[in-house]
Design an enzyme around this catalytic site. Structure first.
Site, PDB file in Angstrom:
ATOM      1  N   ASN A 295       0.888  -8.884  17.148  1.00 35.61           N
ATOM      2  CA  ASN A 295      -0.149  -9.196  16.157  1.00 35.61           C
ATOM      3  C   ASN A 295      -1.476  -9.381  16.880  1.00 35.61           C
ATOM      4  O   ASN A 295      -1.505  -9.757  18.047  1.00 35.61           O
ATOM      5  CB  ASN A 295       0.226 -10.484  15.400  1.00 35.61           C
ATOM      6  CG  ASN A 295      -0.660 -10.712  14.189  1.00 35.61           C
ATOM      7  OD1 ASN A 295      -0.870  -9.790  13.394  1.00 35.61           O
ATOM      8  ND2 ASN A 295      -1.185 -11.914  14.045  1.00 35.61           N
TER       9      ASN A 295
ATOM     10  N   SER B 204       0.342 -12.449  10.316  1.00 38.31           N
ATOM     11  CA  SER B 204      -0.035 -13.752  10.880  1.00 38.31           C
ATOM     12  C   SER B 204       1.038 -14.799  10.596  1.00 38.31           C
ATOM     13  O   SER B 204       0.934 -15.929  11.039  1.00 38.31           O
ATOM     14  CB  SER B 204      -1.373 -14.204  10.297  1.00 38.31           C
ATOM     15  OG  SER B 204      -1.254 -14.261   8.889  1.00 38.31           O
TER      16      SER B 204
ATOM     17  N   CYS C  19       5.914  -2.133 -16.460  1.00 37.59           N
ATOM     18  CA  CYS C  19       5.937  -2.994 -17.643  1.00 37.59           C
ATOM     19  C   CYS C  19       6.560  -4.331 -17.233  1.00 37.59           C
ATOM     20  O   CYS C  19       7.607  -4.364 -16.598  1.00 37.59           O
ATOM     21  CB  CYS C  19       6.754  -2.358 -18.763  1.00 37.59           C
ATOM     22  SG  CYS C  19       7.049  -3.505 -20.133  1.00 37.59           S
TER      23      CYS C  19
ATOM     24  N   ASP D 284       0.785  -1.231   0.000  1.00 35.79           N
ATOM     25  CA  ASP D 284       0.000   0.000   0.000  1.00 35.79           C
ATOM     26  C   ASP D 284       0.822   1.289   0.000  1.00 35.79           C
ATOM     27  O   ASP D 284       0.260   2.386  -0.082  1.00 35.79           O
ATOM     28  CB  ASP D 284      -0.969   0.009   1.198  1.00 35.79           C
ATOM     29  CG  ASP D 284      -0.248  -0.255   2.524  1.00 35.79           C
ATOM     30  OD1 ASP D 284       0.904   0.198   2.709  1.00 35.79           O
ATOM     31  OD2 ASP D 284      -0.855  -0.921   3.388  1.00 35.79           O
TER      32      ASP D 284
ATOM     33  N   HIS E  38       6.092  -8.122  -1.550  1.00 37.85           N
ATOM     34  CA  HIS E  38       4.993  -8.385  -2.495  1.00 37.85           C
ATOM     35  C   HIS E  38       4.789  -7.226  -3.456  1.00 37.85           C
ATOM     36  O   HIS E  38       3.719  -7.095  -4.060  1.00 37.85           O
ATOM     37  CB  HIS E  38       3.701  -8.695  -1.737  1.00 37.85           C
ATOM     38  CG  HIS E  38       3.803  -9.928  -0.875  1.00 37.85           C
ATOM     39  ND1 HIS E  38       2.932 -10.212   0.145  1.00 37.85           N
ATOM     40  CD2 HIS E  38       4.694 -10.956  -0.884  1.00 37.85           C
ATOM     41  CE1 HIS E  38       3.290 -11.356   0.719  1.00 37.85           C
ATOM     42  NE2 HIS E  38       4.353 -11.821   0.120  1.00 37.85           N
TER      43      HIS E  38
ATOM     44  N   ILE F  38      -2.032  -2.320  17.247  1.00 37.23           N
ATOM     45  CA  ILE F  38      -0.651  -2.100  16.836  1.00 37.23           C
ATOM     46  C   ILE F  38      -0.227  -0.649  17.033  1.00 37.23           C
ATOM     47  O   ILE F  38       0.841  -0.367  17.568  1.00 37.23           O
ATOM     48  CB  ILE F  38      -0.466  -2.558  15.374  1.00 37.23           C
ATOM     49  CG1 ILE F  38      -0.467  -4.080  15.370  1.00 37.23           C
ATOM     50  CG2 ILE F  38       0.808  -2.002  14.770  1.00 37.23           C
ATOM     51  CD1 ILE F  38      -0.695  -4.680  14.033  1.00 37.23           C
TER      52      ILE F  38
HETATM   53 ZN    ZN Z   1       8.207  -2.006 -21.528  1.00 33.41          ZN
END
Ligand code: ZN
Length: 253
Positions: free
Chosen positions: A224, A200, A133, A108, A125, A242
């Site tokens: 957590n 988690s 691209c 995010d 991630h 948190i």
């Molecule tokens: Zn490209």
């Protein structure tokens, strides 16, 4: 905060104060307090819609249309989200120089928004706030892609090489980014304290990092909402808000 919770928060504060090289590892739980839902949790969107897998995105125009429709259905929420007290506490540890690195499963961009420099951040991630691209890595702004998509569902194509353009996230079935994995592993091996915040620890390979940190002699703290499969490896386990817990432990409002 209960007495037990406040004692644990003090214990976390002293671990952080003693550390010269912390790795902070964050997951969806830190961003739910900024209003971003945890899509992977039970009852989350992914229980109802199977995510578009990478191979399908590449192979099928229909799946690319589906991918971008879903992206723009949640895009505004993420674009408008602001960092919360938890993000500010993490950024403060980086600013003090005691946190070597922030490794995140989140896409995010809220760690950057809270002031963590890109070279102190590893995004396992990827990032959903811009597009890339798939062929030449040229970066694209999402607003232009959205405007064209909403006009006539036209799919983005790279102006430089004609390749397919996708958000900067790592989709299911897409190889993990080698550079990010290498940086996360090096930081994990070098740290003296590994702090899990809002994960988690159920998704591999990310979930392997806390155990690696322990094997290399680092101390481990886990903050957590729910318990995790690695709680027994940790010196301190905290369940609670948190923002409140980490804000308190770091001394950030
Ligand atoms: Zn490209």
């Amino acid at each position: 905060m209960t007495v037990a919770a406040s004692e644990k928060t003090s214990a976390l504060a002293s671990l952080l104060a003693q550390s010269r090289s912390t790795v902070v590892f964050t997951g969806a739980g830190i961003s739910t307090e900024s209003g971003i839902p945890d899509y992977r949790s039970p009852g989350g969107v992914w229980d109802r819609f199977r995510p578009v897998e990478f191979a399908d995105f590449v192979a099928s125009e229909a799946m690319r249309l589906e991918f971008w429709r879903r992206k723009f259905a949640t895009h505004g929420l993420i674009a408008r989200a602001e960092p919360n007290r938890g993000h500010r506490a993490v950024a403060e540890l980086v600013r003090r120089g005691t946190a070597l690195c922030v490794v995140t499963q989140n896409v995010d961009g809220l760690h950057q928004k809270s002031g963590v420099p890109q070279d102190k951040l590893v995004e396992l991630h990827g990032n959903t706030t811009y597009a890339l691209c798939l062929q030449c890595d040229e970066r694209y702004d999402l607003e232009a892609i959205r405007a064209a998509f909403e006009r006539n569902e036209s799919l983005p194509v790279c102006a430089a090489c004609g390749g397919l353009v996708k958000t900067g996230t790592i989709s299911f079935g897409q190889p993990m980014p080698e550079d990010a994995m290498r940086r996360a592993e090096a930081a994990t091996r070098a740290c003296d304290l590994f702090v899990v915040v809002g994960s988690s620890l159920s998704v591999y390979p990310a979930a392997g990092f806390p155990a690696l940190a322990r094997r290399c002699g680092a101390r481990l703290a886990i903050l957590n909402r729910d318990s995790t499969p690695l709680d027994e490896l940790a010196e301190i386990v905290l369940h609670g808000s948190i923002g409140e817990t980490l804000g308190e432990a770091v001394g950030v409002a």
